[in-house]
Design an enzyme around this catalytic site. Structure first.
Site, mmCIF file in Angstrom:
data_model
loop_
_atom_site.group_PDB
_atom_site.id
_atom_site.type_symbol
_atom_site.label_atom_id
_atom_site.label_comp_id
_atom_site.label_asym_id
_atom_site.label_seq_id
_atom_site.Cartn_x
_atom_site.Cartn_y
_atom_site.Cartn_z
ATOM 1 N N LYS A 1 32.488 -20.468 -7.548
ATOM 2 C CA LYS A 1 34.108 -20.781 -8.068
ATOM 3 C C LYS A 1 34.715 -21.954 -7.918
ATOM 4 C CE LYS A 1 37.206 -17.758 -5.820
ATOM 5 N NZ LYS A 1 37.807 -17.031 -4.110
ATOM 6 N N ASN B 1 24.623 -10.642 7.475
ATOM 7 C CA ASN B 1 24.600 -10.744 6.820
ATOM 8 C C ASN B 1 23.987 -9.491 6.170
ATOM 9 O OD1 ASN B 1 22.503 -12.124 8.213
ATOM 10 N ND2 ASN B 1 21.677 -12.840 5.996
ATOM 11 N N CYS C 1 28.948 -11.550 -3.092
ATOM 12 C CA CYS C 1 29.578 -10.204 -2.798
ATOM 13 C C CYS C 1 29.461 -9.166 -3.808
ATOM 14 C CB CYS C 1 31.134 -10.460 -2.273
ATOM 15 S SG CYS C 1 31.015 -10.621 -0.997
HETATM 16 P P1 NAD Z 1 26.291 -15.453 6.266
HETATM 17 O O1 NAD Z 1 24.878 -15.363 5.792
HETATM 18 O O2 NAD Z 1 27.358 -16.488 5.432
HETATM 19 O O3 NAD Z 1 26.442 -15.531 7.776
HETATM 20 C C1 NAD Z 1 25.752 -14.659 8.458
HETATM 21 C C2 NAD Z 1 25.510 -15.360 9.963
HETATM 22 O O4 NAD Z 1 24.453 -14.178 10.465
HETATM 23 C C3 NAD Z 1 23.748 -15.711 9.453
HETATM 24 O O5 NAD Z 1 24.449 -17.277 9.751
HETATM 25 C C4 NAD Z 1 22.620 -15.420 10.473
HETATM 26 O O6 NAD Z 1 21.894 -16.686 10.863
HETATM 27 C C5 NAD Z 1 23.530 -15.224 11.157
HETATM 28 N N1 NAD Z 1 22.846 -13.202 11.929
HETATM 29 C C6 NAD Z 1 22.094 -12.801 11.220
HETATM 30 N N2 NAD Z 1 21.150 -11.900 11.889
HETATM 31 C C7 NAD Z 1 21.392 -11.865 13.499
HETATM 32 C C8 NAD Z 1 21.492 -11.577 15.118
HETATM 33 N N3 NAD Z 1 21.128 -10.659 14.429
HETATM 34 N N4 NAD Z 1 22.185 -12.240 15.684
HETATM 35 C C9 NAD Z 1 23.101 -13.780 15.450
HETATM 36 N N5 NAD Z 1 23.857 -14.081 14.447
HETATM 37 C C10 NAD Z 1 22.751 -13.244 12.923
HETATM 38 O O7 NAD Z 1 26.649 -14.432 5.544
HETATM 39 P P2 NAD Z 1 28.713 -13.980 4.768
HETATM 40 O O8 NAD Z 1 29.188 -14.399 3.888
HETATM 41 O O9 NAD Z 1 28.951 -14.163 5.978
HETATM 42 O O10 NAD Z 1 29.028 -12.728 5.119
HETATM 43 C C11 NAD Z 1 28.148 -11.367 6.111
HETATM 44 C C12 NAD Z 1 28.918 -9.692 5.523
HETATM 45 O O11 NAD Z 1 29.899 -10.690 4.846
HETATM 46 C C13 NAD Z 1 28.284 -9.588 4.767
HETATM 47 O O12 NAD Z 1 27.955 -8.104 5.001
HETATM 48 C C14 NAD Z 1 29.326 -10.067 3.547
HETATM 49 O O13 NAD Z 1 28.531 -8.676 1.924
HETATM 50 C C15 NAD Z 1 30.499 -9.581 3.756
HETATM 51 N N6 NAD Z 1 31.542 -10.117 3.130
HETATM 52 C C16 NAD Z 1 31.541 -11.767 2.710
HETATM 53 C C17 NAD Z 1 32.110 -11.760 1.996
HETATM 54 C C18 NAD Z 1 32.299 -13.253 2.147
HETATM 55 O O14 NAD Z 1 33.145 -14.114 0.729
HETATM 56 N N7 NAD Z 1 31.131 -14.256 1.750
HETATM 57 C C19 NAD Z 1 33.314 -11.306 1.774
HETATM 58 C C20 NAD Z 1 33.695 -9.887 2.696
HETATM 59 C C21 NAD Z 1 32.855 -9.541 2.955
HETATM 60 C C1 UDX Z 2 35.751 -11.554 -3.932
HETATM 61 C C2 UDX Z 2 36.352 -10.646 -3.515
HETATM 62 O O1 UDX Z 2 37.561 -11.088 -4.104
HETATM 63 C C3 UDX Z 2 37.447 -10.521 -1.680
HETATM 64 O O2 UDX Z 2 37.864 -9.506 -2.191
HETATM 65 C C4 UDX Z 2 35.750 -9.397 -1.239
HETATM 66 O O3 UDX Z 2 35.841 -9.893 0.348
HETATM 67 C C5 UDX Z 2 34.496 -11.029 -1.008
HETATM 68 O O4 UDX Z 2 34.531 -11.199 -2.777
HETATM 69 P P1 UDX Z 2 34.398 -13.868 -3.339
HETATM 70 O O5 UDX Z 2 33.301 -13.511 -4.092
HETATM 71 O O6 UDX Z 2 34.348 -14.983 -3.044
HETATM 72 O O7 UDX Z 2 34.971 -12.951 -3.144
HETATM 73 O O8 UDX Z 2 35.160 -14.722 -4.829
HETATM 74 P P2 UDX Z 2 36.567 -13.716 -6.100
HETATM 75 O O9 UDX Z 2 37.391 -15.213 -5.997
HETATM 76 O O10 UDX Z 2 36.546 -12.511 -6.159
HETATM 77 O O11 UDX Z 2 35.582 -14.622 -7.094
HETATM 78 C C6 UDX Z 2 34.507 -13.533 -7.513
HETATM 79 C C7 UDX Z 2 33.371 -14.448 -8.801
HETATM 80 O O12 UDX Z 2 34.545 -13.725 -9.889
HETATM 81 C C8 UDX Z 2 33.511 -15.621 -8.887
HETATM 82 O O13 UDX Z 2 32.237 -15.843 -9.460
HETATM 83 C C9 UDX Z 2 34.742 -15.918 -9.736
HETATM 84 O O14 UDX Z 2 34.913 -17.800 -10.507
HETATM 85 C C10 UDX Z 2 34.653 -14.385 -10.638
HETATM 86 N N1 UDX Z 2 35.912 -14.019 -11.744
HETATM 87 C C11 UDX Z 2 37.166 -14.305 -10.457
HETATM 88 C C12 UDX Z 2 36.051 -14.437 -13.253
HETATM 89 O O15 UDX Z 2 35.346 -14.422 -13.795
HETATM 90 N N2 UDX Z 2 37.170 -14.352 -13.142
HETATM 91 C C13 UDX Z 2 38.103 -13.619 -12.255
HETATM 92 O O16 UDX Z 2 39.075 -13.595 -13.296
HETATM 93 C C14 UDX Z 2 38.464 -13.758 -11.221
#
Ligand code: NAD
Ligand code: UDX
Length: 469
Positions: A341, A92, A278
């Protein structure tokens, strides 16, 4: 290029888990180990009855096919690192809460700790892949740490491979990505490492969708994509305010402008405000980056996307209070949906949290129903949003219900905060019969048929539409 046979993913969260489960599914010849420091998360991934730590449609099926075959979950981070040829860093990167850049900059502590662990433990060369979303040039810092701490004969190549999946559709997004982006140094070694990673994705992603660019472009593209997606929502939400004031209908406006092939129809749904882990974080990160580059006008431009989102949430809760005769003290409000969402149990930055905080401050009584969010998570989010209110007081004011129907019982108003499909199929006649009168509905997601509900007797308020006279 190295032919990768063992992958380790550090971080078993929303990104690491689904991403590497799909890699394992599509690459049976590769052993994938996902490691995390969080024992309970790993236990859940390993649970015999597949009670996985995150809810994501299709994920359980992928894990059932791969777990124990070539997909493993473990808290033994060091062993995972040692054995792998390629390591995804998927930890994270939340917004910093204190210190330099507090409230804007990404907290890179977890990325740094993971990188230092790799440097300490690795006995052979590795390809290290930034999967986490990070500020531009983070790969530089990772390389410096790795190079300064590595053992002789250990080479580290750093790649950037940001993840574009959206929650709720993660598995489909991973199986059929719009594109896979890989950034590398444009040196022979950098390009070799890039080819190693590209050949993994080539097992299921068409070659013309695998884009290879420079490291810094790759890092910045991730922030840019999220900023532009969020900007679309803030733009449409800003227009929704004009619609409410003028009598135009935001769905009709969005439909009309979306027909322009340059604009396109997707991601134009007005709402109570975007949430998720994000968008806000990444835009604030971009604002911080702009400021660090001495570009205050650029920073202000992007900051406005988040400010518009805050305004939209505030505007919605004010509209609820105003419509309910300017007071909701002691009134029961049913909030349908708590996740940010539909099709996810994730609540990070969910608009519902802000709305409920506002209703709490107005001394309303609140019923909450969400089909996926665990109750402990709701209590934790509400406690964090209102640190001045003791949990016991919140638990007197707020009730978590087992169904939408139960939540609406004896309520004066229903607020739809998340677009769960089941909210489209509610038996509104029965809901109406059991509500106080006049019965109000506030649709923050534009999912109900307002005319039909008005015929039943409801007073209906929809985002981006003027009140019916
Ligand atoms: P998350 O909090 O769900 O998962 C991160 C995990 O990493 C946690 O379980 C934590 O315990 C672990 N962790 C942290 N430090 C650690 C270490 N030193 N060793 C081992 N484990 C460790 O986060 P996420 O939603 O999976 O997001 C991860 C990254 O991906 C972020 O940078 C986020 O911005 C990016 N990202 C997230 C999304 C999404 O939809 N959630 C989409 C695209 C990119
Ligand atoms: C987003 C990006 O879409 C994805 O590509 C990136 O990797 C992570 O961040 P996520 O946050 O998981 O994904 O969901 P997304 O579908 O983008 O929705 C984000 C927020 O915008 C939600 O609260 C959703 O309800 C809202 N949203 C989305 C709107 O209010 N209107 C829309 O038309 C679309």
């Amino acid at each position: 290029p190295v032919k990768v046979t063992k992958i380790c993913c550090i971080g078993a969260g929303y990104v690491g888990g689904p991403t590497c489960a799909v890699v394992a599914l599509k690459c049976p010849h590769i052993t994938v180990t996902i490691v995390d420091l969080n024992q309970s998360r790993i236990d859940a991934w390993n649970s015999p009855d597949f009670k996985l730590p995150i809810y994501e449609p299709g994920l359980e099926d992928v894990v059932r096919q791969t777990r124990g075959r070539n997909l493993f979950f473990s808290t033994d981070v060091d062993k995972g690192i040692e054995e792998a040829d390629l390591i995804f860093v998927s930890v994270n990167t939340p917004t910093k809460k204190s210190g330099i850049g507090a409230g804007f900059a990404a907290d890179l502590n977890y990325v740094e700790l993971a990188t230092r662990r790799i440097a300490d433990v690795a006995k052979s060369s590795k390809i290290v892949v930034e999967k986490s979303t990070v500020p531009c040039r983070t790969a530089d810092a990772m390389r410096t740490i790795l190079d300064a701490n590595s053992k002789p004969n250990c080479r580290f190549d750093i790649l950037s491979n940001p993840e574009f999946l959206a929650e709720g559709t993660a598995i489909n997004d991973l199986l059929k990505p719009d594109r896979v982006l890989i950034g590398s140094l444009q040196t022979p070694q950098g390009i070799d490492a890039c080819n190693s990673l590209a050949s993994i994705y080539a097992n299921w992603v068409p070659k013309d969708r695998i884009l290879t660019v420079g490291l810094w472009s790759s890092e910045l593209s991730k922030l840019a994509a999220n900023a532009m997606l969020a900007q679309r929502i803030s733009s449409v939400n800003a227009l929704s305010a004009i619609c409410e004031a003028t009598g135009a209908n935001i769905d009709e406006v969005a439909h009309a402008i979306g027909f322009d092939s340059r604009i396109g129809p997707k991601f134009l749904k007005a709402s109570v405000g975007f949430g998720g882990s994000c968008f806000q974080k990444d835009i604030l990160n971009l604002v911080y980056l702009s400021e660090s580059c001495h570009l205050p006008e650029v920073a202000a431009y992007w900051r406005q996307v988040v400010e518009m989102n805050d305004y939209q949430k505030r505007r919605f809760s004010t509209r609820v209070v105003d419509t309910l005769f300017k007071t909701i003290t002691g009134k029961r409000i049913a909030v349908l949906g708590f996740a940010f969402k539909a099709d996810t149990g994730d609540t990070r930055e969910s608009a519902a949290i802000t709305l409920i905080r506002d209703f709490q401050q107005e001394k309303a009584l609140i019923n909450i129903y969400d089909p996926q969010v665990p109750h402990e998570q709701i209590w934790a989010d509400l406690a964090e949003a209102s640190p001045d209110i003791p949990l016991a007081a919140t638990q007197k004011q707020v009730t978590i219900c087992a169904s939408a129907i139960e939540a609406c019982k004896n309520a004066e108003a229903v607020v739809i905060a998340t677009e769960w499909k089941e909210f489209c199929d509610i038996d509104w006649e029965s809901v109406y019969a059991h509500m106080k009168k006049p019965a109000f509905i506030f649709d923050g997601r534009i999912i109900v048929d307002a005319d039909r509900l008005r015929k039943i007797g409801f007073k209906v308020t929809v985002i981006g539409r003027a009140e019916a006279l």
